[in-house]
Design a protein around this motif. Structure first.
Motif, PDB file in Angstrom:
ATOM      1  N   ASP A 270       0.614  -1.026   0.009  1.00 27.27           N
ATOM      2  CA  ASP A 270       0.507   0.126   0.212  1.00 27.27           C
ATOM      3  C   ASP A 270       0.806   1.450  -0.450  1.00 27.27           C
ATOM      4  OD1 ASP A 270      -1.918  -1.784  -0.167  1.00 27.27           O
ATOM      5  OD2 ASP A 270      -2.788  -1.360   2.119  1.00 27.27           O
ATOM      6  N   ILE A 271       0.970   2.428  -0.693  1.00 27.30           N
ATOM      7  CA  ILE A 271       1.504   3.285  -0.981  1.00 27.30           C
ATOM      8  C   ILE A 271       0.798   4.220  -1.337  1.00 27.30           C
ATOM      9  CG2 ILE A 271       3.394   4.312  -2.618  1.00 27.30           C
ATOM     10  CD1 ILE A 271       4.692   2.169  -1.747  1.00 27.30           C
ATOM     11  N   ASP A 272       1.516   5.423  -0.348  1.00 31.75           N
ATOM     12  CA  ASP A 272       0.499   6.911  -0.067  1.00 31.75           C
ATOM     13  C   ASP A 272       1.479   7.739  -1.213  1.00 31.75           C
ATOM     14  OD1 ASP A 272      -1.191   9.322   0.713  1.00 31.75           O
ATOM     15  OD2 ASP A 272      -0.049   8.982   2.702  1.00 31.75           O
ATOM     16  N   LEU A 273       0.475   7.523  -1.977  1.00 30.66           N
ATOM     17  CA  LEU A 273       0.331   9.006  -3.205  1.00 30.66           C
ATOM     18  C   LEU A 273       0.741  10.686  -2.545  1.00 30.66           C
ATOM     19  CD1 LEU A 273      -0.637   7.715  -6.355  1.00 30.66           C
ATOM     20  CD2 LEU A 273       1.596   7.016  -5.369  1.00 30.66           C
ATOM     21  N   ASP A 274      -0.002  10.532  -1.453  1.00 25.17           N
ATOM     22  CA  ASP A 274       0.415  12.074  -0.786  1.00 25.17           C
ATOM     23  C   ASP A 274       1.242  12.111   0.287  1.00 25.17           C
ATOM     24  OD1 ASP A 274      -1.737  12.831  -1.817  1.00 25.17           O
ATOM     25  OD2 ASP A 274      -3.181  12.347   0.148  1.00 25.17           O
ATOM     26  N   SER A 275       2.289  11.501   0.492  1.00 20.24           N
ATOM     27  CA  SER A 275       3.753  11.084   1.323  1.00 20.24           C
ATOM     28  C   SER A 275       4.866  11.648   0.374  1.00 20.24           C
ATOM     29  CB  SER A 275       3.547  10.035   1.598  1.00 20.24           C
ATOM     30  OG  SER A 275       4.140   9.166   1.098  1.00 20.24           O
ATOM     31  N   GLY A 333       4.406   4.438   2.753  1.00 24.02           N
ATOM     32  CA  GLY A 333       3.501   2.630   3.117  1.00 24.02           C
ATOM     33  C   GLY A 333       4.138   1.575   4.110  1.00 24.02           C
ATOM     34  N   ARG A 342      -1.007  -1.264  -4.254  1.00 17.69           N
ATOM     35  CA  ARG A 342      -2.482  -0.062  -4.349  1.00 17.69           C
ATOM     36  C   ARG A 342      -2.131   1.333  -3.582  1.00 17.69           C
ATOM     37  NH1 ARG A 342      -2.845  -5.781  -2.872  1.00 17.69           N
ATOM     38  NH2 ARG A 342      -1.147  -5.016  -0.989  1.00 17.69           N
ATOM     39  N   TYR A 343      -2.855   2.264  -4.072  1.00 14.06           N
ATOM     40  CA  TYR A 343      -1.674   3.794  -4.513  1.00 14.06           C
ATOM     41  C   TYR A 343      -3.630   4.328  -3.494  1.00 14.06           C
ATOM     42  CZ  TYR A 343       1.624   2.045  -7.434  1.00 14.06           C
ATOM     43  OH  TYR A 343       2.801   1.447  -8.752  1.00 14.06           O
ATOM     44  N   SER A 344      -3.038   4.989  -2.413  1.00 15.57           N
ATOM     45  CA  SER A 344      -3.820   5.890  -1.940  1.00 15.57           C
ATOM     46  C   SER A 344      -3.088   7.368  -2.190  1.00 15.57           C
ATOM     47  CB  SER A 344      -4.420   5.959  -0.061  1.00 15.57           C
ATOM     48  OG  SER A 344      -3.315   5.842   0.118  1.00 15.57           O
ATOM     49  N   GLY A 345      -4.513   8.499  -2.093  1.00 11.49           N
ATOM     50  CA  GLY A 345      -3.913  10.028  -2.388  1.00 11.49           C
ATOM     51  C   GLY A 345      -3.770   9.752  -3.749  1.00 11.49           C
ATOM     52  N   LYS A 346      -3.838  11.179  -4.173  1.00 16.26           N
ATOM     53  CA  LYS A 346      -3.107  11.415  -5.423  1.00 16.26           C
ATOM     54  C   LYS A 346      -1.169  12.283  -6.334  1.00 16.26           C
ATOM     55  CE  LYS A 346      -6.117  14.049  -7.766  1.00 16.26           C
ATOM     56  NZ  LYS A 346      -6.735  15.003  -8.430  1.00 16.26           N
TER      57      LYS A 346
END
Length: 348
Positions: A270-275, A333, A342-346
């Motif tokens: 899981d990767i947070d693209l907003d990080s 993540g 799996r990506y979250s954020g933008k």
């Protein structure tokens, strides 16, 4: 030996042996800068010798890697800014080696051109030596090939070969598990992948290499030739501190393709693209080409050049180690059950 008649020479065919000898003399000081424990003989012989015991290994496993710089060379050739592509060449090889847990020991280069221009070749090889110094490996040998008829005037190609070592039983990846924290190390730009698309985007923009860069200082060509970051010493410091289970060099295929290479079957991320903030060069490329987020993530490093999978209870300590080594570290993540990214954020 009879003098015979004054017929054709090798130089008449386009190969200047004297220029090759002059180049070897020119680069000897650069190669000498890279000497490290274990080097027994370097430039000048038919082969180079390296003593693993003198390098400090008792039960070593050797690791090899080879790579090139790709079509980034086209920009270097067209602009004449060739000083950084040698660093790129080393980085593309040794950043891969360290992902196996190996310390790079020595490096060999292959430089091929239609007509040897000593000054240009020396600048390139001096860049290779600089990359070796930064990653702690010795430039122990190489080959300069002058091949008229094979390359257009001014063109050249590069390939690199790195050999590293680790003690038996210390290879990575090892121990990656659900719940591992993923630490991302910032890139220095586009590095050395995706340049066929980069050049297409520059063509689409209507800008030349000498144009003012729209996303940075200097010219567009200079900005796009920023060398690949070397992560070797920093990552080895983290590995030696303990708790590192895997490293993934983010090259061709971007985050989407490279991180899964070090994850065991059945695990994903899981990767947070907003990080982290997408660096300006990638924003400019995405806007210029109308490139979708998914395409950016599977083509470019998007600002993250190396990812470490580490024990959750060691993540803070390892972040501090890496920061002390000069890295910008982002907690991206976690490793999760179920294969796939799996990506979250933008991102954009």
């Amino acid at each position: 030996m009879s003098s015979g008649k004054n017929g054709l020479t090798y130089a008449d065919a386009g190969v200047d042996i004297d220029a090759g000898n002059a180049l070897v003399d020119r680069i000897k000081p650069a190669a000498k800068r890279t000497n490290r424990p274990g080097v027994m003989s370097g430039l000048g012989g038919f082969g180079a010798l390296f003593d693993l015991k003198a390098a400090g290994y008792s039960d070593p496993i050797l690791v090899g890697a080879t790579d090139g710089v790709g079509t980034k060379l086209r920009i270097a050739i067209d602009t004449g800014v060739v000083d950084g592509v040698g660093i790129d060449l080393v980085a593309m090889c040794v950043n891969d080696l360290v992902c196996q847990g190996a310390e790079p020991l020595f490096f060999l280069d292959y430089f091929a051109t239609g007509k040897l221009e000593t000054e240009t070749a020396a600048r390139i090889i001096e860049g290779i030596a600089e990359g070796c110094v930064r990653s702690g490996c010795a430039l122990i040998g190489g080959e300069t090939a002058e091949m008229p008829g094979m390359y257009p005037e001014g063109d050249f190609d590069l390939a690199g070969f790195a050999v590293g070592a680790m003690e038996r039983g210390t290879a990575l990846p090892e121990g990656v598990a659900e719940g591992d924290v993923l630490l991302g190390l910032a890139s220095d730009g586009v590095h050395s992948n995706g340049y066929s698309l980069v050049r297409k985007l520059v063509e689409l923009s209507g800008l030349g290499w000498e144009a003012d860069c729209p996303f940075s200082d200097g010219t567009l060509g200079e900005a796009l030739l920023t060398p690949t970051r070397l992560y070797v010493k920093q990552c080895l410091a983290a590995v030696r501190a303990g708790g590192v289970h895997a490293l993934a060099h983010i090259t061709g295929g971007g985050l989407t393709e490279n991180l899964p290479r070090v994850l065991p079957e059945g695990l994903g991320a899981d990767i947070d693209l907003d990080s982290w903030d997408l660096p300006p060069v990638f924003k400019w490329m995405a806007e210029t080409g109308g490139i979708a987020e998914a395409e950016m993530l599977k083509t470019f490093n998007c600002g993250i050049g190396m990812i470490l999978s580490v024990s959750a209870d060691q993540a803070d300590a390892l972040t501090e180690v890496l920061q002390d080594e000069g890295e910008t570290v982002t907690r991206l993540g976690t490793v999760t059950a179920g294969a796939g990214m799996r990506y979250s954020g933008k991102l954009l």
